[in-house]
Every structure is written in structure tokens, then in C-alpha cells.
Design a protein around this motif. Sequence first.
Motif, PDB file in Angstrom:
ATOM      1  N   GLY A 126       0.792  -1.227   0.000  1.00 17.73           N
ATOM      2  CA  GLY A 126       0.000   0.000   0.000  1.00 17.73           C
ATOM      3  C   GLY A 126       0.825   1.280   0.000  1.00 17.73           C
ATOM      4  O   GLY A 126       0.263   2.374   0.000  1.00 17.73           O
ATOM      5  N   PHE A 127       2.158   1.183  -0.008  1.00 10.91           N
ATOM      6  CA  PHE A 127       3.034   2.357   0.004  1.00 10.91           C
ATOM      7  C   PHE A 127       2.707   3.268  -1.176  1.00 10.91           C
ATOM      8  O   PHE A 127       2.573   2.819  -2.307  1.00 10.91           O
ATOM      9  CB  PHE A 127       4.497   1.918  -0.070  1.00 10.91           C
ATOM     10  CG  PHE A 127       5.465   3.057  -0.178  1.00 10.91           C
ATOM     11  CD1 PHE A 127       5.817   3.793   0.935  1.00 10.91           C
ATOM     12  CD2 PHE A 127       6.031   3.401  -1.395  1.00 10.91           C
ATOM     13  CE1 PHE A 127       6.719   4.839   0.849  1.00 10.91           C
ATOM     14  CE2 PHE A 127       6.931   4.442  -1.500  1.00 10.91           C
ATOM     15  CZ  PHE A 127       7.272   5.163  -0.373  1.00 10.91           C
ATOM     16  N   THR A 128       2.576   4.585  -0.895  1.00 13.52           N
ATOM     17  CA  THR A 128       2.250   5.537  -1.965  1.00 13.52           C
ATOM     18  C   THR A 128       3.360   6.539  -2.231  1.00 13.52           C
ATOM     19  O   THR A 128       3.416   7.115  -3.307  1.00 13.52           O
ATOM     20  CB  THR A 128       0.978   6.341  -1.618  1.00 13.52           C
ATOM     21  OG1 THR A 128       1.248   7.162  -0.483  1.00 13.52           O
ATOM     22  CG2 THR A 128      -0.210   5.422  -1.361  1.00 13.52           C
ATOM     23  N   GLY A 129       4.221   6.784  -1.240  1.00  8.81           N
ATOM     24  CA  GLY A 129       5.240   7.822  -1.408  1.00  8.81           C
ATOM     25  C   GLY A 129       4.642   9.213  -1.408  1.00  8.81           C
ATOM     26  O   GLY A 129       5.259  10.161  -1.895  1.00  8.81           O
ATOM     27  N   ALA A 130       3.448   9.343  -0.864  1.00  4.81           N
ATOM     28  CA  ALA A 130       2.726  10.615  -0.872  1.00  4.81           C
ATOM     29  C   ALA A 130       3.581  11.739  -0.310  1.00  4.81           C
ATOM     30  O   ALA A 130       4.237  11.584   0.713  1.00  4.81           O
ATOM     31  CB  ALA A 130       1.434  10.486  -0.069  1.00  4.81           C
TER      32      ALA A 130
END
Length: 187
Positions: A21-25
Motif C-alpha cells: 500500500g506504500f504511496t510515497g505521498a
Amino acid sequence: MNRIFLCTQEGMTDVERSLRGFTGAGYDKGRPLFVQAAWFAVLSLVFVKWWFPARWRPALLRAFGARIGERVVIRHRVRVHWPWKLVVGDDVWIGEDAWLLNLETITIGSDACVSQGALLCTGSHQRHSRTFEFDNGPITVEPGAWVAAKAVVLRGVTVGRGSVVGAASVAHRNVSPGAVVTTGATA
């Protein structure tokens, strides 16, 4: 999915880690993909090589957006993640195998030295985040400071004017001007 148990002041915390679920937002690489790719090609094929003259490395970094002062010496095998997030003063030395992992800006003041094998790492992750989102922060090495061989400076840290992060030490919080950090303690 992995279960991670974290020790906190309140006791053990159970975190369900889901890296999928990592987005790097919120993280901005600062340049388009083609510039990133061009830099990595130049870094790997030319910049780090022993045969590439040290006096040309600052000019090459400048060509990719770094702000580099005069009389800067950058030895071979130095890795710079993003040149456009690098600011270096005058008369700076950066030793062999140093790694400037600058997901955020690294600023190195004049007359500072980053010795062989040192790591300046502006990146980290939110340990309580289920998806391990970024927790990055800039690094500043003030004028006259010395980050010695194999030392590590972590994200968000300012290494104060004239201070020393000793060989193989870790600076995980700000270092006062003139202080010496050795094996994790400040003297």
C-alpha cells in the motif's frame, strides 16, 4: 502482510505492515523521469569512476542542477542521489565512497569535510505507518564541520559549525557547534 511489534513508552504496539500500500505521498523527486534516468546513467558510467577527474565532478553536478562552490574536491566512488537537491559551499572535500542520499536537500557549508564512506541520508519512513510512508528531512553540514570516515548523518539533522561527527558514529539529532560526536555520544 507482516506483523511488527514496536516498543514504545506505552509498551508494545502491534503494527500490521502492508508495504504493497506504500504511496510515497508528498515526496517530490524534483525533476522529470528522463532527467532522473540521465543522471543515473552519468552517475554509474562516468561520475563514480576512478578515471574521471575529480576537478570535473563539480561541473558535472552543476550541469544537473547542483549549486557547487569553488575549489570543491569530490573523490571517486562518491554517490549523489539527486544533484538538483545538493548545495555545497567553497573549499569542501568529499571523500571516496561517500554517499549523499539526498531525497531532500543536503547543504554542505564552506570548509566542511565529508570523509571516506560517510553516509548523509535524508530519507526515512514513518515507523507507525502501516504502509511505511516517507518521513524525509533535509541535512545541513555547517561551515567547518567534519563528518568523519564511515559516519552517518540522518534526516533532519544539522551538524553545527566546526563540529565533528567521529568515525563510524551516528548523528541522529542536531550536533551543536563545536561539539564532537563519537560512538553515538556527544562530548
